[in-house]
Design a protein around this motif. Structure first.
Motif, PDB file in Angstrom:
ATOM      1  N   PHE A  24       0.897  -1.193   0.129  1.00 17.94           N
ATOM      2  CA  PHE A  24      -0.256  -0.105   0.014  1.00 17.94           C
ATOM      3  C   PHE A  24       0.966   1.232   0.080  1.00 17.94           C
ATOM      4  CE2 PHE A  24      -3.851   2.201   2.404  1.00 17.94           C
ATOM      5  CZ  PHE A  24      -4.064   2.574   1.392  1.00 17.94           C
ATOM      6  N   VAL A  25       1.905   1.122   0.714  1.00 17.19           N
ATOM      7  CA  VAL A  25       2.758   2.422   0.677  1.00 17.19           C
ATOM      8  C   VAL A  25       3.550   2.651  -0.763  1.00 17.19           C
ATOM      9  CG1 VAL A  25       5.021   3.376   1.686  1.00 17.19           C
ATOM     10  CG2 VAL A  25       3.538   2.159   3.075  1.00 17.19           C
ATOM     11  N   PHE A  26       3.845   1.650  -1.230  1.00 15.39           N
ATOM     12  CA  PHE A  26       4.540   1.449  -2.612  1.00 15.39           C
ATOM     13  C   PHE A  26       3.465   2.233  -3.729  1.00 15.39           C
ATOM     14  CE2 PHE A  26       4.961  -0.470  -6.859  1.00 15.39           C
ATOM     15  CZ  PHE A  26       6.116   0.093  -7.073  1.00 15.39           C
ATOM     16  N   LEU A  27       2.082   1.670  -3.365  1.00 12.26           N
ATOM     17  CA  LEU A  27       1.112   2.035  -4.376  1.00 12.26           C
ATOM     18  C   LEU A  27       0.687   3.638  -4.256  1.00 12.26           C
ATOM     19  CD1 LEU A  27      -1.416   1.523  -6.224  1.00 12.26           C
ATOM     20  CD2 LEU A  27      -2.847   1.584  -4.064  1.00 12.26           C
ATOM     21  N   ILE A  28       0.763   4.285  -3.025  1.00 12.67           N
ATOM     22  CA  ILE A  28       0.640   5.462  -2.697  1.00 12.67           C
ATOM     23  C   ILE A  28       1.667   6.327  -3.374  1.00 12.67           C
ATOM     24  CG2 ILE A  28       0.468   7.471  -0.932  1.00 12.67           C
ATOM     25  CD1 ILE A  28      -1.329   5.521   0.654  1.00 12.67           C
ATOM     26  N   LEU A  29       3.123   5.807  -3.082  1.00 11.82           N
ATOM     27  CA  LEU A  29       4.207   6.573  -3.585  1.00 11.82           C
ATOM     28  C   LEU A  29       4.169   6.354  -5.161  1.00 11.82           C
ATOM     29  CD1 LEU A  29       7.124   5.370  -1.280  1.00 11.82           C
ATOM     30  CD2 LEU A  29       6.041   7.527  -1.471  1.00 11.82           C
ATOM     31  N   MET A  30       3.742   5.478  -5.773  1.00 16.11           N
ATOM     32  CA  MET A  30       3.829   5.372  -7.247  1.00 16.11           C
ATOM     33  C   MET A  30       2.696   6.257  -7.621  1.00 16.11           C
ATOM     34  SD  MET A  30       2.700   1.973  -9.412  1.00 16.11           S
ATOM     35  CE  MET A  30       1.036   2.114  -9.030  1.00 16.11           C
ATOM     36  N   LEU A  31       1.562   6.269  -7.219  1.00 17.02           N
ATOM     37  CA  LEU A  31       0.567   7.286  -7.481  1.00 17.02           C
ATOM     38  C   LEU A  31       0.788   8.655  -7.298  1.00 17.02           C
ATOM     39  CD1 LEU A  31      -2.700   5.587  -6.095  1.00 17.02           C
ATOM     40  CD2 LEU A  31      -2.165   5.877  -8.545  1.00 17.02           C
ATOM     41  N   SER A  32       1.386   9.040  -6.398  1.00 16.89           N
ATOM     42  CA  SER A  32       1.896  10.343  -5.975  1.00 16.89           C
ATOM     43  C   SER A  32       3.103  10.822  -7.218  1.00 16.89           C
ATOM     44  CB  SER A  32       2.731  10.402  -4.768  1.00 16.89           C
ATOM     45  OG  SER A  32       1.594  10.222  -3.763  1.00 16.89           O
ATOM     46  N   PHE A  33       3.951   9.816  -7.457  1.00 13.95           N
ATOM     47  CA  PHE A  33       5.000  10.139  -8.380  1.00 13.95           C
ATOM     48  C   PHE A  33       4.107  10.484  -9.931  1.00 13.95           C
ATOM     49  CE2 PHE A  33       7.878   8.857 -11.973  1.00 13.95           C
ATOM     50  CZ  PHE A  33       8.691   9.683 -11.615  1.00 13.95           C
ATOM     51  N   ASN A  34       3.176   9.474 -10.130  1.00 20.61           N
ATOM     52  CA  ASN A  34       2.356   9.661 -11.369  1.00 20.61           C
ATOM     53  C   ASN A  34       1.569  10.756 -11.594  1.00 20.61           C
ATOM     54  OD1 ASN A  34       0.838   9.255 -13.800  1.00 20.61           O
ATOM     55  ND2 ASN A  34      -0.076   7.328 -13.053  1.00 20.61           N
ATOM     56  N   PHE A  35       1.090  11.529 -10.332  1.00 20.47           N
ATOM     57  CA  PHE A  35       0.380  12.656 -10.377  1.00 20.47           C
ATOM     58  C   PHE A  35       1.049  13.812 -10.454  1.00 20.47           C
ATOM     59  CE2 PHE A  35      -2.751  10.784  -6.607  1.00 20.47           C
ATOM     60  CZ  PHE A  35      -3.533  10.267  -7.579  1.00 20.47           C
ATOM     61  N   LEU A  36       2.325  13.655 -10.427  1.00 15.31           N
ATOM     62  CA  LEU A  36       3.409  14.666 -11.013  1.00 15.31           C
ATOM     63  C   LEU A  36       3.394  15.050 -12.470  1.00 15.31           C
ATOM     64  CD1 LEU A  36       6.421  14.182  -8.651  1.00 15.31           C
ATOM     65  CD2 LEU A  36       4.938  15.877  -8.351  1.00 15.31           C
ATOM     66  N   PHE A  37       3.120  14.006 -13.106  1.00 16.68           N
ATOM     67  CA  PHE A  37       3.187  13.956 -14.638  1.00 16.68           C
ATOM     68  C   PHE A  37       1.951  13.798 -15.320  1.00 16.68           C
ATOM     69  CE2 PHE A  37       6.931  12.341 -12.819  1.00 16.68           C
ATOM     70  CZ  PHE A  37       7.919  13.409 -13.210  1.00 16.68           C
ATOM     71  N   GLU A  38       0.699  13.483 -14.551  1.00 13.15           N
ATOM     72  CA  GLU A  38      -0.504  13.332 -15.294  1.00 13.15           C
ATOM     73  C   GLU A  38      -1.578  13.644 -14.270  1.00 13.15           C
ATOM     74  OE1 GLU A  38      -3.051  13.129 -17.933  1.00 13.15           O
ATOM     75  OE2 GLU A  38      -1.011  12.593 -18.498  1.00 13.15           O
ATOM     76  N   SER A  39      -2.418  14.298 -14.978  1.00 10.63           N
ATOM     77  CA  SER A  39      -3.882  14.685 -14.087  1.00 10.63           C
ATOM     78  C   SER A  39      -4.492  13.381 -14.049  1.00 10.63           C
ATOM     79  CB  SER A  39      -4.711  15.862 -14.662  1.00 10.63           C
ATOM     80  OG  SER A  39      -4.037  16.936 -14.673  1.00 10.63           O
ATOM     81  N   MET A  40      -4.279  12.232 -13.454  1.00 13.39           N
ATOM     82  CA  MET A  40      -5.074  10.668 -13.537  1.00 13.39           C
ATOM     83  C   MET A  40      -6.398  10.835 -13.137  1.00 13.39           C
ATOM     84  SD  MET A  40      -3.175   7.744 -11.793  1.00 13.39           S
ATOM     85  CE  MET A  40      -3.821   6.078 -11.358  1.00 13.39           C
ATOM     86  N   LEU A  41      -6.709  11.849 -11.878  1.00 17.04           N
ATOM     87  CA  LEU A  41      -8.036  11.662 -11.281  1.00 17.04           C
ATOM     88  C   LEU A  41      -8.871  12.397 -12.287  1.00 17.04           C
ATOM     89  CD1 LEU A  41      -7.081  11.952  -7.707  1.00 17.04           C
ATOM     90  CD2 LEU A  41      -7.519   9.986  -8.916  1.00 17.04           C
ATOM     91  N   GLU A  42      -8.551  12.990 -13.406  1.00 17.77           N
ATOM     92  CA  GLU A  42      -9.454  13.663 -14.138  1.00 17.77           C
ATOM     93  C   GLU A  42     -10.236  12.831 -15.281  1.00 17.77           C
ATOM     94  OE1 GLU A  42     -10.231  17.040 -13.920  1.00 17.77           O
ATOM     95  OE2 GLU A  42      -9.110  16.778 -12.019  1.00 17.77           O
ATOM     96  N   THR A  43      -9.861  11.325 -15.255  1.00 16.13           N
ATOM     97  CA  THR A  43     -10.332  10.377 -16.270  1.00 16.13           C
ATOM     98  C   THR A  43     -11.087   9.542 -15.321  1.00 16.13           C
ATOM     99  OG1 THR A  43      -8.329   9.120 -16.302  1.00 16.13           O
ATOM    100  CG2 THR A  43      -8.571  10.810 -17.798  1.00 16.13           C
ATOM    101  N   LYS A  44     -12.012   8.783 -15.912  1.00 16.89           N
ATOM    102  CA  LYS A  44     -12.900   7.710 -15.119  1.00 16.89           C
ATOM    103  C   LYS A  44     -11.890   6.725 -15.059  1.00 16.89           C
ATOM    104  CE  LYS A  44     -16.494   4.569 -15.928  1.00 16.89           C
ATOM    105  NZ  LYS A  44     -17.294   3.721 -16.910  1.00 16.89           N
ATOM    106  N   ALA A  45     -11.064   6.198 -15.894  1.00 15.40           N
ATOM    107  CA  ALA A  45     -10.034   4.920 -15.632  1.00 15.40           C
ATOM    108  C   ALA A  45      -9.136   5.496 -14.397  1.00 15.40           C
ATOM    109  CB  ALA A  45      -9.291   4.724 -16.775  1.00 15.40           C
TER     110      ALA A  45
END
Length: 142
Positions: free
Chosen positions: A86-107
């Motif tokens: 879970f820690v890894f998931l949150i770190l991975m998502l946080s890193f991804n959030f730096l380069f993409e507006s991931m929560l702006e899409t349904k997927a």
């Protein structure tokens, strides 16, 4: 992407505390692209390509703080429970959030919601979400 970030930060300076709201953010960005003569961004209606900046523009500093806490608290909880996946998931998502507006899409929302809920469920017992309030003595959850 640098043009998008620059325009985004310039727009943030105009409404830093509460932002523009979720309904107006796309229009505000498109107007910013038009004003700065960023034709590609204007034509393709780009989002911020940074989830943190997207929240900053939509909800201001207050919204960004709430969003940040929603990432930090579960990570702290998962680390406390030794759920390193879970820690890894949150770190991975946080890193991804730096380069993409991931929560702006349904997927992106579905991915975040599903794995966040799944790994929270794996980590927690009935009342462990308030683990910082409990004393060190053993509790019964009957």
């Amino acid at each position: 992407r640098m043009a998008i970030l620059t325009i985004g930060f310039d727009l943030f300076k105009e409404s830093p505390v509460i932002g523009y709201g979720t309904g107006d953010i796309k229009d505000v960005l498109i107007e910013g692209y038009k004003k700065e003569n960023f034709i590609k961004g204007f034509d393709r209606k780009y989002n911020c390509h940074n989830q943190f900046l997207q929240f900053l523009l939509a909800f201001g500093i207050i919204g960004l703080l709430v969003f940040s806490v929603s990432l930090i608290y579960p990570m702290f909880f998962a680390f406390f429970k030794k759920n390193y996946l879970f820690v890894f998931l949150i770190l991975m998502l946080s890193f991804n959030f730096l380069f993409e507006s991931m929560l702006e899409t349904k997927a992106g929302v579905e991915f975040y919601a599903f794995f966040n809920a799944l790994l929270i469920g794996v980590s927690s017992k009935k009342r462990d979400w308030l683990f910082f309030i409990h004393s060190n003595e053993t509790k019964s959850y009957d």
